[in-house]
Design a protein around this motif. Structure first.
Motif, PDB file in Angstrom:
ATOM      1  N   ILE A  35       0.830  -1.213   0.000  1.00  0.00           N
ATOM      2  CA  ILE A  35       0.000   0.000   0.000  1.00  0.00           C
ATOM      3  C   ILE A  35       0.864   1.263   0.000  1.00  0.00           C
ATOM      4  O   ILE A  35       0.645   2.185  -0.788  1.00  0.00           O
ATOM      5  CB  ILE A  35      -0.943   0.004   1.221  1.00  0.00           C
ATOM      6  CG1 ILE A  35      -1.944  -1.151   1.116  1.00  0.00           C
ATOM      7  CG2 ILE A  35      -1.689   1.340   1.320  1.00  0.00           C
ATOM      8  CD1 ILE A  35      -2.837  -1.295   2.318  1.00  0.00           C
ATOM      9  N   LEU A  36       1.869   1.302   0.880  1.00  0.00           N
ATOM     10  CA  LEU A  36       2.743   2.473   0.965  1.00  0.00           C
ATOM     11  C   LEU A  36       3.956   2.359   0.056  1.00  0.00           C
ATOM     12  O   LEU A  36       4.659   3.343  -0.165  1.00  0.00           O
ATOM     13  CB  LEU A  36       3.197   2.684   2.407  1.00  0.00           C
ATOM     14  CG  LEU A  36       2.113   3.056   3.415  1.00  0.00           C
ATOM     15  CD1 LEU A  36       2.699   3.187   4.810  1.00  0.00           C
ATOM     16  CD2 LEU A  36       1.425   4.359   3.009  1.00  0.00           C
ATOM     17  N   GLY A  37       4.203   1.170  -0.466  1.00  0.00           N
ATOM     18  CA  GLY A  37       5.406   0.968  -1.270  1.00  0.00           C
ATOM     19  C   GLY A  37       5.193   1.084  -2.766  1.00  0.00           C
ATOM     20  O   GLY A  37       6.141   1.359  -3.503  1.00  0.00           O
ATOM     21  N   PHE A  38       3.955   0.888  -3.220  1.00  0.00           N
ATOM     22  CA  PHE A  38       3.717   0.828  -4.667  1.00  0.00           C
ATOM     23  C   PHE A  38       4.066   2.136  -5.371  1.00  0.00           C
ATOM     24  O   PHE A  38       4.806   2.140  -6.367  1.00  0.00           O
ATOM     25  CB  PHE A  38       2.259   0.464  -4.950  1.00  0.00           C
ATOM     26  CG  PHE A  38       1.910   0.518  -6.413  1.00  0.00           C
ATOM     27  CD1 PHE A  38       2.293  -0.493  -7.268  1.00  0.00           C
ATOM     28  CD2 PHE A  38       1.202   1.610  -6.932  1.00  0.00           C
ATOM     29  CE1 PHE A  38       1.982  -0.436  -8.631  1.00  0.00           C
ATOM     30  CE2 PHE A  38       0.896   1.672  -8.281  1.00  0.00           C
ATOM     31  CZ  PHE A  38       1.284   0.637  -9.126  1.00  0.00           C
ATOM     32  N   TYR A  39       3.551   3.242  -4.876  1.00  0.00           N
ATOM     33  CA  TYR A  39       3.762   4.506  -5.585  1.00  0.00           C
ATOM     34  C   TYR A  39       5.211   5.000  -5.516  1.00  0.00           C
ATOM     35  O   TYR A  39       5.754   5.438  -6.542  1.00  0.00           O
ATOM     36  CB  TYR A  39       2.781   5.570  -5.087  1.00  0.00           C
ATOM     37  CG  TYR A  39       1.370   5.298  -5.553  1.00  0.00           C
ATOM     38  CD1 TYR A  39       1.018   5.498  -6.888  1.00  0.00           C
ATOM     39  CD2 TYR A  39       0.392   4.829  -4.675  1.00  0.00           C
ATOM     40  CE1 TYR A  39      -0.276   5.236  -7.333  1.00  0.00           C
ATOM     41  CE2 TYR A  39      -0.894   4.572  -5.112  1.00  0.00           C
ATOM     42  CZ  TYR A  39      -1.224   4.780  -6.440  1.00  0.00           C
ATOM     43  OH  TYR A  39      -2.495   4.516  -6.881  1.00  0.00           O
ATOM     44  N   PRO A  40       5.885   4.950  -4.356  1.00  0.00           N
ATOM     45  CA  PRO A  40       7.304   5.334  -4.361  1.00  0.00           C
ATOM     46  C   PRO A  40       8.158   4.443  -5.260  1.00  0.00           C
ATOM     47  O   PRO A  40       9.057   4.933  -5.952  1.00  0.00           O
ATOM     48  CB  PRO A  40       7.711   5.171  -2.888  1.00  0.00           C
ATOM     49  CG  PRO A  40       6.450   5.283  -2.121  1.00  0.00           C
ATOM     50  CD  PRO A  40       5.395   4.682  -2.994  1.00  0.00           C
TER      51      PRO A  40
END
Length: 207
Positions: A35-40
């Protein structure tokens, strides 16, 4: 013979680079709990691909991937909140069409399909814009929309390229897991850079 060996080495080198960046994209996505890793991770991948297309092919991939991942972690996730809302609306549209579909589609569904198409086209440009321009989130979203609206030919070329690659990877599914993400990034950044350069030459982009 030497020229042939040099060409083969060059091709294999790029295959390894593509596979490595795609692997890093998956690893760093998981490292952020998806969830927090996909976009970065996605922004880091697009930034690396942009560097390649601008001639910076000798940069240490892991070092710069981590640098972009870390430095854009908050900003990319803020953008992700907005994109998640758009994707949620697309899912609602698809659900509405499936639930209310009768024997055949009618003209009343045209606005829904048009909206989904616009969102898909918008996604083609938002990540390349993030990697290319140093803008705040609001300016980034506006400029990505503006570039999408004035670049129909580039959008068409992206669609044709991605569809072609899709059928190739559908025939050989392993290619999707090894090269899927980075191939999408390469196609969209490559074509988007041409759109950015055209806009820059015409000086019609408002930052």
């Amino acid at each position: 013979m030497n020229n042939a060996m040099s060409t083969i080495y060059h091709i294999l080198d790029w295959i390894m680079k593509f596979a490595f960046v795609n692997l890093l994209w998956n690893i760093f996505t998981l490292a952020g709990g998806i969830i927090l890793g996909f976009y970065p991770a996605t922004i880091a991948m697009f930034t690396i691909v942009r560097s390649w297309l601008r001639g910076k092919t000798d940069e240490p991939v892991l070092k710069y991937f981590w640098l972009h991942y870390k430095s854009n972690f908050l900003k990319s996730n803020l953008l992700g909140l907005f994109l998640n809302v758009l994707l949620g609306l697309v899912i609602l549209d698809i659900y509405y069409i499936q639930v209310n579909m009768v024997a055949a589609l009618t003209w009343t569904y045209i606005p829904l399909f048009a909206f989904m198409l616009l969102i898909i086209l918008y996604l083609f440009y938002i990540f390349p814009c993030f990697a290319h321009y140093d803008l705040n989130i609001i300016s980034l979203m506006k400029n990505a929309l503006f570039i999408m609206l004035i670049s129909p030919i580039h959008s068409f070329l992206i669609i044709v390229s991605i569809v072609s690659v899709f059928f190739i990877m559908r025939a050989i599914p392993a290619l999707f897991f090894i090269f899927g993400g980075v191939t999408y990034a390469f196609i969209t950044v490559w074509i988007s850079l041409h759109a950015f350069n055209r806009i820059q030459n015409q000086k019609i982009l408002n930052k």
